[in-house]
Design an enzyme around this catalytic site. Sequence first.
Site, PDB file in Angstrom:
ATOM      1  N   LYS A  70       1.169  -1.155  -0.391  1.00 56.51           N
ATOM      2  CA  LYS A  70       0.073  -0.448  -0.373  1.00 56.51           C
ATOM      3  C   LYS A  70       1.154   1.448   0.101  1.00 56.51           C
ATOM      4  O   LYS A  70       1.540   0.846   0.941  1.00 56.51           O
ATOM      5  CB  LYS A  70      -0.736   0.435   1.342  1.00 56.51           C
ATOM      6  CG  LYS A  70      -2.004   1.086   1.444  1.00 56.51           C
ATOM      7  CD  LYS A  70      -2.985   0.937   2.833  1.00 56.51           C
ATOM      8  CE  LYS A  70      -4.036   2.141   3.120  1.00 56.51           C
ATOM      9  NZ  LYS A  70      -5.105   1.783   3.987  1.00 56.51           N
ATOM     10  N   SER A 145     -10.075   0.988   2.921  1.00 55.53           N
ATOM     11  CA  SER A 145      -8.911   2.672   2.279  1.00 55.53           C
ATOM     12  C   SER A 145      -7.724   1.814   1.483  1.00 55.53           C
ATOM     13  O   SER A 145      -7.663   2.514   0.060  1.00 55.53           O
ATOM     14  CB  SER A 145      -8.122   3.877   2.895  1.00 55.53           C
ATOM     15  OG  SER A 145      -7.406   3.054   4.198  1.00 55.53           O
ATOM     16  N   SER A 169      -9.958  -0.830   7.647  1.00 52.35           N
ATOM     17  CA  SER A 169      -9.381  -0.926   5.942  1.00 52.35           C
ATOM     18  C   SER A 169      -8.978  -1.498   5.135  1.00 52.35           C
ATOM     19  O   SER A 169      -8.501  -1.577   3.712  1.00 52.35           O
ATOM     20  CB  SER A 169      -8.365   0.696   6.079  1.00 52.35           C
ATOM     21  OG  SER A 169      -9.100   1.442   5.733  1.00 52.35           O
TER      22      SER A 169
HETATM   23  N1  GLN Z   1     -12.933   3.460   6.283  1.00 49.17           N
HETATM   24  C1  GLN Z   1     -12.161   4.054   7.559  1.00 49.17           C
HETATM   25  C2  GLN Z   1     -12.825   5.225   7.760  1.00 49.17           C
HETATM   26  O1  GLN Z   1     -12.538   5.802   6.463  1.00 49.17           O
HETATM   27  C3  GLN Z   1     -11.116   3.460   7.721  1.00 49.17           C
HETATM   28  C4  GLN Z   1     -10.069   3.712   7.269  1.00 49.17           C
HETATM   29  C5  GLN Z   1      -9.161   3.060   7.851  1.00 49.17           C
HETATM   30  O2  GLN Z   1      -8.511   2.008   8.538  1.00 49.17           O
HETATM   31  N2  GLN Z   1      -7.905   3.185   7.326  1.00 49.17           N
HETATM   32  O3  GLN Z   1     -11.985   5.715   8.314  1.00 49.17           O
END
Ligand code: GLN
Length: 478
Positions: A70, A145, A169
Amino acid sequence: MNNYAFATIQTLKKALEKKEISMQELVALYQDRAQKLQSLNAIIESFSTDSVLKNHEPKGMLAGIPGYIKDNICQKDRITSCGSNILKNFRSTYDATAISRLRSQGALFLGRANCDEFAMGSSGETSAYGVTYNPWNQACVPGGSSSGSAVAVAAGLAPWSLGSETGGSVRQPAALCGIVGFKPTYGLVSRYGLVAYGSSLDQIGIFSRTVYDTALVLSAIAGNDAHDSSSLSVGAQDYTKALTDKLPQGLTIGVVDNAMNAEGLHPEIRQANLDALQVLEAAGATIKYISIPALEYCAASYFIISRAEAASNLSRFDGVRYGSRVSEKTLKDMYNATRSSGFGTEVKARIMMGNYVLSVGHAKDFYENAQKVRRLIQKQMEDACKQVDLFVMPTHAIPAFKVGAFNDNKLEMDLQDYYTAPINLAGVPAISLPVGFTKDNKPIGMQLIGPRLSEQLIFNVGHAYQQITDWHTKTPSC
Ligand code: GLN
């Protein structure tokens, strides 16, 4: 050769050992597929074959096994953009600990995977590099994400990838893409070299096809690191050793009643989770219904804490220390211009909300209450784990949704974090396993969740489940 595109690490290791395929051929195969499947927009940068193979470590538990990273995890001398314009030319000066450990175990790095900007999002739509598409249905998002990391594995571009978790994410996109996604206990994997979003929640996580492969990658990256002050005093261990085909004797699995009956849970996801529980019961587990009432407040608590920490963490991107700069006459104008043009809308909104909930007049109502909910969920999860060994919840309320579906309806985005964010608030480990498909062929996930440092038990149960079911062997037609 294409048979290997969707192979597991376990299979590839044998094929490499028996010389049925060479490391060079494997890299070429994946690079070829990345080229052909460019329309998925999973990869921000593919590294050249020479640089992938340069100075590789020939021995180790991941020798010759390529994966994607990532784009918020630092790889020395490579760009780390976090899916943002503000860092589009930023080159890392060091390897994240997870990267250096993988490197020393022989792993190869194919490139940088697309992601929501600074890991903020649930759909892969907020990246400055454009939307990532779901290989099961290209009109839909892959989740986020860690969108590109999930798609890389789901579409057969690599057998493993790293993502990051602040509120789900890794697990959420894994569920939406039909693969395994794992978030370790907070502090088990070093955060050194992971660009911070919400530091008290952030962990590097793993995508792969099987629980065995996830256990293998975790064995390479887990364990104490002096570079991360929140790193636990836990040594390295081989999590694959204890895996057997059978469930542990006397296992009790909890089903979180209020999570199973939450408003908005898609009925086919609910049913697939119940079916998976039945499989576990038939394999010898005792199923017990439990309730975790604080779940209802976790998405709100996560919302506040993550924005508060993001506002502080992202203040470092000021045009002076990192990334791009827009030159202006005064320092203040330079800050303004750099941040205004460098950050996207979602990131700006989160920074503003974070500063608001931390401000003198509002911290008591928002930030302090959110911390109370955090302590409550930690306590209730600890109590739950006194009654059961592990517990189960769906990973996500709805299957992969259409690109743009939530554009005008940000409020409903709360649904996205309901099942995943409580785990980050509590700091416990969880894995999302593929457990079925909706009628319109979209993957469904289920989480196995345990107390702190219960990784081995989670893997044992997940691995045994995958010996009796074949959901994890299904692949999209690409
Ligand atoms: N959906 C969550 C957010 O938008 C998770 C993000 C993450 O785990 N980086 O904050």
